[in-house]
Design an enzyme around this catalytic site. Structure first.
Site, PDB file in Angstrom:
ATOM      1  N   ARG A   1      -0.517  12.534 -13.842  1.00 27.92           N
ATOM      2  CA  ARG A   1      -2.229  11.960 -12.919  1.00 27.92           C
ATOM      3  C   ARG A   1      -3.208  12.936 -13.159  1.00 27.92           C
ATOM      4  O   ARG A   1      -3.101  14.136 -12.458  1.00 27.92           O
ATOM      5  CB  ARG A   1      -1.472  11.089 -11.661  1.00 27.92           C
ATOM      6  CG  ARG A   1      -0.004  10.288 -11.775  1.00 27.92           C
ATOM      7  CD  ARG A   1       0.143  10.051 -10.599  1.00 27.92           C
ATOM      8  NE  ARG A   1      -0.683   9.141  -9.428  1.00 27.92           N
ATOM      9  CZ  ARG A   1      -0.629   8.950  -8.471  1.00 27.92           C
ATOM     10  NH1 ARG A   1       1.097   9.098  -7.440  1.00 27.92           N
ATOM     11  NH2 ARG A   1      -1.496   8.632  -7.448  1.00 27.92           N
TER      12      ARG A   1
ATOM     13  N   GLU B   1       2.753  -4.955 -10.818  1.00 31.46           N
ATOM     14  CA  GLU B   1       2.991  -4.471  -9.509  1.00 31.46           C
ATOM     15  C   GLU B   1       4.507  -5.300 -10.549  1.00 31.46           C
ATOM     16  O   GLU B   1       5.621  -3.831 -10.446  1.00 31.46           O
ATOM     17  CB  GLU B   1       3.243  -5.216  -8.930  1.00 31.46           C
ATOM     18  CG  GLU B   1       2.243  -5.418  -7.995  1.00 31.46           C
ATOM     19  CD  GLU B   1       2.007  -6.117  -6.909  1.00 31.46           C
ATOM     20  OE1 GLU B   1       1.243  -6.228  -5.796  1.00 31.46           O
ATOM     21  OE2 GLU B   1       2.355  -7.207  -6.522  1.00 31.46           O
TER      22      GLU B   1
ATOM     23  N   ALA C   1     -11.060   8.121  -1.992  1.00 25.92           N
ATOM     24  CA  ALA C   1     -11.443   9.074  -0.675  1.00 25.92           C
ATOM     25  C   ALA C   1     -13.025   9.782  -1.293  1.00 25.92           C
ATOM     26  O   ALA C   1     -12.611  10.230  -2.669  1.00 25.92           O
ATOM     27  CB  ALA C   1     -10.968  10.624  -1.038  1.00 25.92           C
TER      28      ALA C   1
ATOM     29  N   HIS D   1     -12.622 -12.579  -0.905  1.00 30.87           N
ATOM     30  CA  HIS D   1     -12.747 -11.171  -1.112  1.00 30.87           C
ATOM     31  C   HIS D   1     -14.107 -11.078  -2.063  1.00 30.87           C
ATOM     32  O   HIS D   1     -14.861  -9.893  -2.249  1.00 30.87           O
ATOM     33  CB  HIS D   1     -11.887 -11.414  -2.625  1.00 30.87           C
ATOM     34  CG  HIS D   1     -10.772 -10.665  -3.008  1.00 30.87           C
ATOM     35  ND1 HIS D   1     -10.064  -9.048  -2.014  1.00 30.87           N
ATOM     36  CD2 HIS D   1      -9.155 -10.552  -2.729  1.00 30.87           C
ATOM     37  CE1 HIS D   1      -9.127  -8.563  -1.990  1.00 30.87           C
ATOM     38  NE2 HIS D   1      -8.366  -9.365  -2.281  1.00 30.87           N
TER      39      HIS D   1
ATOM     40  N   SER E   1      -8.145  12.797  -2.756  1.00 30.98           N
ATOM     41  CA  SER E   1      -7.188  12.258  -1.492  1.00 30.98           C
ATOM     42  C   SER E   1      -6.300  13.030  -0.720  1.00 30.98           C
ATOM     43  O   SER E   1      -5.799  14.301  -1.179  1.00 30.98           O
ATOM     44  CB  SER E   1      -7.058  11.184  -1.595  1.00 30.98           C
ATOM     45  OG  SER E   1      -5.895  11.248  -2.184  1.00 30.98           O
TER      46      SER E   1
ATOM     47  N   HIS F   1      -1.014  -7.283   3.150  1.00 28.72           N
ATOM     48  CA  HIS F   1      -0.543  -6.150   3.567  1.00 28.72           C
ATOM     49  C   HIS F   1      -2.701  -5.540   3.380  1.00 28.72           C
ATOM     50  O   HIS F   1      -2.848  -6.674   3.018  1.00 28.72           O
ATOM     51  CB  HIS F   1      -0.074  -5.507   2.211  1.00 28.72           C
ATOM     52  CG  HIS F   1      -0.215  -5.503   0.497  1.00 28.72           C
ATOM     53  ND1 HIS F   1       0.694  -5.317  -0.551  1.00 28.72           N
ATOM     54  CD2 HIS F   1      -1.698  -6.477   0.205  1.00 28.72           C
ATOM     55  CE1 HIS F   1       0.234  -6.270  -1.903  1.00 28.72           C
ATOM     56  NE2 HIS F   1      -0.501  -6.772  -0.966  1.00 28.72           N
TER      57      HIS F   1
ATOM     58  N   GLY G   1      -7.352  -6.630  -6.062  1.00 28.58           N
ATOM     59  CA  GLY G   1      -7.179  -5.406  -6.111  1.00 28.58           C
ATOM     60  C   GLY G   1      -7.033  -4.335  -7.831  1.00 28.58           C
ATOM     61  O   GLY G   1      -7.669  -4.278  -7.917  1.00 28.58           O
TER      62      GLY G   1
END
Length: 868
Positions: free
Chosen positions: A441, A178, A411, A124, A525, A11, A301
């Site tokens: 958040r 995950e 961002a 990476h 962002s 991804h 990640g």
């Protein structure tokens, strides 16, 4: 020398272009397609390349794939051979085969250089080491999975990256995050939510279960209890996984959608964060013992976890730290390119020039064009930074769109949503009014580099503070001054802004400090449950559908209050989304997509054959020529029209005509397979009441003889028939594919109403300057006014002839004879062109160049897996 780096394996598909070793451009595919993460990781799609991102990167250098000397792909299929293709790893054989197909796909698109496989974790590592300020460094990469491993330790020295140790799948911290995200009721990609939630919990409650689940080993590795996690059952498409093991371990059931978050959930998140900190520090300590380096570079990640980064750096043995801003998989496109340039080709490193601002930028004229197209009222101001700072100081929310887009998930001041950090209610306002996300958040502060140490308790200095990759406490006495950017534990994920790194953003914050005395702005962002905005159109659309007060696009300022009545420019929505189908039909559709190709033209989903189905009845994928047609559609002429399409193909153009307001579309097609695909696509688009598909004929107009139409359109196929071929391989026929077009032009006047209009998009031969044979045909057959619009980018005819040979349409002798005939006739290039024709206009042919450049137009548009 050009090196193109590509990530498409799982991804965050992305591309990066090096020009003599310097990064000329890098971007993520999701920013162009507007689909988060670009694609769903599946065993059958690691060859789904990021064509939009690739075209952007190549366009920045003004080249195409034929000019690229090296391509580096951030996966190595040879690494997957150790997996038994049976049992839980039965998908590996298909996956590796798809990866191995990538070079052939690129060569079909014109690539002639050298191809490099680069191990995923090596890519990476390269993305962190080569842009770092270190000549030598220990390098650590941690994510879900690479080429069979989840974690890798390397030593970087000069231009070399040498592997030291790795941790193989299924022992994975990334996968654990995950799985726990889904256990706690979130999405598989919601690790950032778990990081935010962790600050509200007590890690002690579940510390012992996590210690049993993840065990450090004396050699610096760690293990994860596979019986409890069963990571091989993770499915990104649903998404789903195996939860019974964690449910037993923690004594809870998986949180259902809409179920209230409880303290148990917060405590599990806290314990996961704590155990991650401990385990990564364990690996880093061992890496230091092995390398004795004072410098550490981190990617993967898990390197996006700013809490873990801070913990490892402050409590670990390393004196200096660099974390790449694109630490996730998109960064492997950069790393693959840099690894090929430095490690494999042996080129020296340039002076360190690290910047995340590598994506598209837009000129003032492009921005103003979009503002006008949307009918917005706006002003161009002399000092946009001062104007925005003043509005921020009054509590306004501002969408800030400047310069080149950032790469990476954060961002950093060019595609940002800005607010006043002094307002204690601002977090709730943003979460509810704009971002539509959970109130727990937090938001990040951007602070002037000159003031950062006085407002935040920063420890060791590191460039990672510039990329929102470190969390640190707010300095004593400052929390009450900037409550909107304070997390519940009194920390902030800060961005330090240097004047030389982002002058315009630095000046904005400086102006805000001049007005308020606070050298900090809230920065999040610029998006709303979508990828970060990329283009002015994206920014305007997000601005119009949310409660953002002002939009600052370059030097243009747009007020929401002055544009309340402006409606978003929306295309006709999908009438029959897949989610509304019966479950059994939905499953069947998923099966069909795996065997075919699903593309998108505007808001229409179009099913076609796959690129590799080389057959005479192939239903071709979508190309830029279909987008060219839609962009050039004379919508005012199409509205209410009785329309005719010659050669319906997949049905994409007829659907576009129906959505543009045609009263009825009659579509003709000779190929039975194409009629089936077109019929399906028409049903999927909900246009079956408008579009009628009829059997076509070699005599193109025979099925509609005697009828006249308000709008006639076509996209003639182009596949020249090689000399000395028995029969024709394609309905275009002819040595240069002009037979179909000539027959079409000859019948237009007899089938258009007096004030009708014809639009034909073609791929057609010519010399380097123009498609002269087509111009001659237009003059020969059309009695009215013809306008020919030619795309500025052409393609060498010889390259297409080579493709005919490579794809099996022509033999090598036929290809050489075709090239010889082209040289004899002065045919050197192929052109993408659009014909507009009005029979009642003044006779003649006007030739012009398209304002929009369609780059790599001979490559299929990116495919989608399924409608989401």
């Amino acid at each position: 020398m050009y090196v193109l780096g590509i990530n498409a394996v799982f991804h965050e598909s992305a591309a990066c272009l090096l020009d003599d070793g310097r990064i000329a451009a890098a971007a993520e595919e999701e920013r162009f397609t507007r689909r988060k993460h670009a694609k769903t990781p599946r065993s059958d799609n690691p060859d789904q390349l990021p064509w939009h991102a690739m075209r952007f990167c190549l366009g920045e250098a003004g080249i195409d794939l034929s000019r690229v000397d090296h391509v580096a792909y951030s996966s190595d299929p040879r690494r997957w051979r150790r997996f038994d293709a049976q049992g839980p790893y039965g998908w590996v054989a298909e996956f590796a085969a798809k990866v191995r197909a990538v070079p052939d796909t690129l060569r079909l698109m014109g690539f002639r250089g050298e191809f490099h496989w680069v191990d995923h974790h090596t890519a990476h590592a390269a993305s962190a080491f080569y842009p770092s300020p270190f000549d030598e460094a220990a390098v650590l990469t941690v994510d879900g999975i690479g080429d069979g491993n989840s974690t890798a330790s390397l030593l970087g020295a000069g231009v070399r990256l040498n592997p030291l140790q790795e941790i193989e799948s299924p022992h994975s911290l990334g996968f654990l995050w995950e799985l726990v995200s889904m256990l706690l009721g979130f999405d598989i990609y919601d690790a950032t939510k778990i990081m935010g939630l962790a600050a509200y919990g007590d890690p002690a409650r579940f510390a012992e279960p996590f210690r049993r689940l993840i065990r450090p080993r004396p050699d610096g590795r760690f293990t994860v209890d596979s019986r409890t996690t069963q990571f091989w059952m993770l499915d990104y498409q649903t998404p789903s996984g195996y939860f019974q093991g964690l449910e037993r371990l923690f004594g809870i059931k998986r949180r259902a959608d809409g179920e209230k978050l409880t303290q148990v959930h917060r405590d599990i998140a806290a314990a996961l964060q704590q155990r991650t900190d401990e385990v990564v520090l364990h690996v880093a300590n061992h890496l230091h013992e092995k390398t004795r380096s004072e410098n550490l570079c981190v990617a993967g990640g898990v390197a996006l976890n700013c809490v873990t980064n801070e913990w490892v750096f402050e409590r670990g043995p390393f004196a200096r730290l660099f974390v790449t801003p694109a630490a996730h998989d998109a960064g492997t496109a950069i790393g693959a390119a840099l690894f090929a340039w430095h490690h494999e080709l042996g080129n020296d490193r340039h002076s360190h020039e690290t910047t995340p601002y590598l994506g598209p930028a837009y000129t003032s004229s492009q921005i103003e064009h979009e503002l006008r197209r949307h009918g917005l009222r706006y002003v161009k101001v002399d000092d946009i930074e001062r104007e925005v700072a003043e509005r921020l100081s009054r509590g306004m929310l501002v969408g800030w769109f400047q310069g080149r887009m950032e790469i990476g998930p954060r961002a950093l001041g060019n595609r940002s949503l800005l607010a006043d950090p002094r307002d204690p209610n601002m977090r709730e306002i943003l979460n509810q009014r704009i971002k539509h996300r959970e109130n727990f958040r937090p938001f990040a502060p951007s602070v002037l580099s000159e003031e950062a140490g006085r407002w935040f308790a920063m420890g060791k200095q590191t460039p990672a503070y510039e990329y929102m990759l470190m969390a640190c406490p707010i300095a004593d006495g400052r929390l009450d001054q900037i409550p909107a950017v304070a997390h519940v534990d009194g920390t902030s994920r800060i961005q330090v802004v240097r004047r030389d790194a982002n002058p315009r953003f630095h000046r904005l914050i400086s102006e805000f400090q001049r007005i308020t005395g606070v050298p900090v702005v809230l920065n999040t962002s610029f998006n709303d449950r979508e990828p970060i905005v990329c283009s002015p159109e994206d920014a305007i659309e997000t601005f119009l559908r949310t409660e953002i007060d002002y939009l600052a696009l370059g030097d243009f300022l747009v007020s929401k209050e002055e544009n309340r009545r402006v409606e978003r420019i929306e295309r006709r929505p999908l009438a029959r989304p897949v989610e509304r189908l019966l479950p059994e039909l939905q499953a069947a559709f998923a099966h069909v997509i795996q065997r075919h190709r699903l593309g998108r033209l505007d808001d229409a989903w179009i099913l076609t054959d796959r690129v590799d189905r080389a057959a005479s009845d192939q239903v071709l994928p979508l190309f830029a020529e279909q987008q060219f047609f839609v962009d050039q559609l004379a919508r005012e002429r199409m509205a209410g029209a009785e329309a005719l399409e010659i050669g319906v193909g997949s049905g994409a153009l007829s659907i576009a005509a129906a959505r543009a307001g045609a009263r009825r579309v009659t579509a003709l097609e000779v190929n039975p397979r194409a009629r089936l695909f077109a019929g399906w696509n028409v049903l999927l688009a909900g246009c079956e009441d408008v579009i009628e598909i009829l059997d076509g004929n070699a005599d193109l107009f025979r099925p509609v003889r005697g009828r006249r139409f308000d709008y006639l359109f076509s996209n003639p196929p182009f596949l020249p028939t090689p000399p000395d071929t028995e029969g024709v391989r394609h309905s275009a026929a002819g040595l240069y594919g002009l037979d179909f077009i000539e027959q079409l032009l000859a019948g237009i006047d007899g089938h258009l109403t007096e004030d009708g209009h014809a639009q034909i998009v073609v791929v057609t031969p010519g010399d380097a300057n123009e498609p002269a044979p087509l111009v001659a045909l237009l003059g020969k057959y059309l009695s009215g006014a013809a306008k020919l619009i030619v795309n500025p980018e052409s393609m060498a005819f010889a390259r297409h002839a080579d493709w005919l040979c490579q794809s099996g349409v022509a033999t090598e002798p036929q290809t050489q004879e075709l090239k010889h005939a082209a040289r004899r006739d002065g045919i050197t290039h192929l052109h993408l062109a659009m014909i507009h024709y009005d029979p009642c206009g003044k006779s003649g042919v006007e030739t012009t160049v398209s304002e929009k450049v369609y780059r790599d137009w001979y490559a299929p548009l990116p495919a989608m897996e399924k409608h989401r």
